[in-house]
Design an enzyme around this catalytic site. Sequence first.
Site, short mmCIF file in Angstrom:
data_model
loop_
_atom_site.label_atom_id
_atom_site.label_comp_id
_atom_site.label_asym_id
_atom_site.label_seq_id
_atom_site.Cartn_x
_atom_site.Cartn_y
_atom_site.Cartn_z
CG ASP A 103 18.51 -34.74 5.00
OD1 ASP A 103 18.33 -33.96 4.74
OD2 ASP A 103 17.87 -34.60 6.13
CE1 TYR B 75 15.57 -34.69 11.53
CE2 TYR B 75 16.88 -35.33 10.27
CZ TYR B 75 15.51 -35.49 10.42
OH TYR B 75 15.02 -34.48 9.43
CE LYS C 139 15.51 -32.43 6.59
NZ LYS C 139 16.69 -33.44 7.62
CG HIS D 102 13.98 -29.15 10.84
ND1 HIS D 102 14.75 -29.81 11.56
CD2 HIS D 102 13.30 -29.77 9.86
CE1 HIS D 102 14.38 -31.15 11.37
NE2 HIS D 102 12.96 -31.08 10.69
CG LEU E 214 9.58 -45.94 2.82
CD1 LEU E 214 10.31 -47.31 3.66
CD2 LEU E 214 9.01 -46.72 1.59
CB ILE F 100 15.98 -38.75 2.15
CG1 ILE F 100 15.11 -38.35 2.51
CG2 ILE F 100 16.93 -38.17 1.62
CD1 ILE F 100 15.43 -36.98 3.53
CE LYS G 168 13.15 -43.99 10.97
NZ LYS G 168 12.64 -43.50 11.76
NE ARG H 86 12.74 -53.92 7.85
CZ ARG H 86 12.22 -54.12 9.50
NH1 ARG H 86 12.24 -53.63 10.19
NH2 ARG H 86 12.03 -55.20 9.38
CG ASN I 284 14.28 -48.99 1.69
OD1 ASN I 284 13.34 -49.77 1.70
ND2 ASN I 284 14.43 -48.57 2.93
#
Length: 279
Positions: free
Chosen positions: A46, A51, A76, A109, A191, A229, A231, A237, A241
Amino acid sequence: MSNIPQISLNDGNSIPQLGFGVWQVPDDEAHPAVAAALRSGYRLIDTAEGYDNEEGVGRAIAESGIPRDQLFITSKLRNGAHDYEEAKKAFDLSAEKLGLDYLDMFLIHWPVPEQDKYADAWRALVELKNQGRIRSIGVSNFLPSHIDRVVAETGVKPVINQLELHPQYQQRDIRGYHDQHDIKIECYSPLGSGAVLDNETIAEIAEKHGKSVSQIILRWELDQGLIVIPKSTHEERIAENFDVFGFELDDEDRRRIDGLDDPENGKTGSFPETMNSLF
């Protein structure tokens, strides 16, 4: 293909329930992060025009050697490209940067209510879907009123609404609306942008199961049928995840995490009603 549960969408397509997000990851870091995610088994990636890392994501996809039909790639639309023609041009640029002929999903978005052009943007996405350039279309940060409007004007429902959702901001007030309209919720900042990672209640549950706090949170979200999703830019990590299918929470665990909801203070990001930045 990775053995990730698939969530059925209202257009007949399906999406992996667990994916990898790259918000706030610079382009040069997105490349190795996405490469690590794909090695770990993620198949949903994603990103977003806003971004500014689609090229890095695209390089990782191209180098992965994974067949295209085994990947689910989402981007997006920029807030500043809601005009009908501009939205189509922006999509073309996204596809070019990602190096892809089509996207599995493309989202608006933010609704940007002050600009009031999100219905025009939705019409553009509907056309691109009809052309086969996008498999599924959806929205992000939309309130039920925004969704009602685009459906009323086009007759086409989003398949997904991507929302901030985590233990301290559970979006309980609008879950029923999404269930009623068969619009899946995809959790960004699952998170809590790190804000939930030092929660004592979740830490106790993590110790009980011999898992990390992030694994407990993701398992709690997956158990509710939500798409998540997470990150990270750290390979260990990223892999951790992904390793959330080999254990189960019990009813008491879920009850305790459900009780952490703080609708008034739990949100860490912007509010759809007032987010009008034209990035």
